[in-house]
Every structure is written in structure tokens, then in C-alpha cells.
Design an enzyme around this catalytic site. Sequence first.
Site, PDB file in Angstrom:
ATOM      1  N   SER A 138       0.900  -1.560   0.141  1.00 39.57           N
ATOM      2  CA  SER A 138       0.590  -0.010  -0.356  1.00 39.57           C
ATOM      3  C   SER A 138       0.839   1.099  -0.178  1.00 39.57           C
ATOM      4  O   SER A 138      -0.024   2.573  -0.087  1.00 39.57           O
ATOM      5  CB  SER A 138      -1.219   0.216   1.057  1.00 39.57           C
ATOM      6  OG  SER A 138       0.049   0.938   2.273  1.00 39.57           O
ATOM      7  N   LYS A 176       1.740   4.270   7.463  1.00 38.23           N
ATOM      8  CA  LYS A 176       0.726   5.048   6.631  1.00 38.23           C
ATOM      9  C   LYS A 176       0.634   6.354   6.497  1.00 38.23           C
ATOM     10  O   LYS A 176       1.954   6.981   7.782  1.00 38.23           O
ATOM     11  CB  LYS A 176      -0.686   5.324   6.693  1.00 38.23           C
ATOM     12  CG  LYS A 176      -0.469   4.110   6.574  1.00 38.23           C
ATOM     13  CD  LYS A 176      -1.874   3.359   5.139  1.00 38.23           C
ATOM     14  CE  LYS A 176      -2.205   2.159   4.737  1.00 38.23           C
ATOM     15  NZ  LYS A 176      -1.097   1.469   5.407  1.00 38.23           N
TER      16      LYS A 176
END
Length: 218
Positions: A138, A176
Amino acid sequence: MLTPKQYKLLMFINKTIKETGCCPSFDEMKDAIGLKSKSGIHALIDALVERSFLAKLPHKARALEVLRLPKLKPSSIIAEEKAKEDALLNATLEIPLYGKIAAGTPIEAIANESEKINVPFNMIRGGEYYALTIEGDSMVEAGIMNGDTVIIKRSNTAHSGDIVVALVDDCEATLKQIKKEGNEVLLIPKNEAYEVRRLHADRVKIQGILSSLIRNYH
């Protein structure tokens, strides 16, 4: 040109006076340049005075004034400094390798310090660090690939735009990009196949900020 010991002594005296306002003691000078006797220091000082680099101040104990600094370093000093720089570049530091962290979906936080990893010293610039192995894709658009080892600087705060290790609900950890919006935190993947997670700020704790990464090619 000064001899290496004359140069080292002059620079040490100059540095000490600038930092403390006082001339260093003969013992401090002796230790700084690795001489065993004070007589050697006296000889070096006399040589520096004779060459107008130092002046002795009258009526003051161990009082010296730096008149000027040399324009050139002795070649042996240059070689010594280069060797120290090379040694620092090649040095490594051992930090904990906690295990895998998902860069796709959160996983349970890992806190097992039994494994260690050696990382180049120049990757560590003050603070406390640990390493994690990336699992998932991701964050590929940020150049973080599955299998990469990320170096994380411990921190409980971060700015919007930082890539962080975020702990969600005290049990899930993920890597993230973070963005703060009022009382909410956005955990942003760098892969269009994944959705942004929007969470109340109370649910998210910062565990560290991405510092660098190591990639192994097979």
C-alpha cells in the site's frame, strides 16, 4: 607550516577559550594532544609564541592569547580527519528489528526486541530507532516495497505529511502517511488500490516516524 602537535595544541587552546573564556590547563592540553609530560606542552607553546600564533599574557597564570590561526593544516592532520570520516561512514549501529508491519492492512503491534539489525551509522541522527520489515504494497508510490526494512525514529508526535507507524485502538499497527483534520486523523496509503482511513484522533497513537529504508535485491 606547523607540526601536527603544534597545530592540534593551537586549535585546542583556541576552541577552549572560545567555549569557556579561559585558557585550558597544562594537564588539559597534555591530555588533548596525547603528551605524557608538561615539559612537552611548554616547548610547543614556546614554539607557537615564537612564530606569533600565541602570546603569553603577563601577570596571569597560564594565560595565553591566540593571535592568529594557520591557513593550512598539516597533511597528517588532513589524513587523520579523512580516516575518521571514512570510519564513520563505514560504521554500523545495532537497533531492534521488531518484525513485520503491514503496509496494506493493519496488524497487531510487534514489540519483540530479541532480533537486532545493523544499520549504517549515517542513517541514525540522534534519538532512538527501531526497524520493521514491510509486508504489503500500500506504500509503493512512496517507494516503500514489500520486503523492505524501514528504519523508524521513535516519536509520539508527527506533522501532517509524515509517514508514520500508527497504532490504532492500541492493538493494530500500520505504516501510512498521516494527515490531521481537526479532531480526526487520516491514514493515507500510497497505492490507489487502498482506501484512506479516517479515524478519531483518540484512536490513533504515533509510534515513530519513517527515517530511511534498506532494500535487499535477490
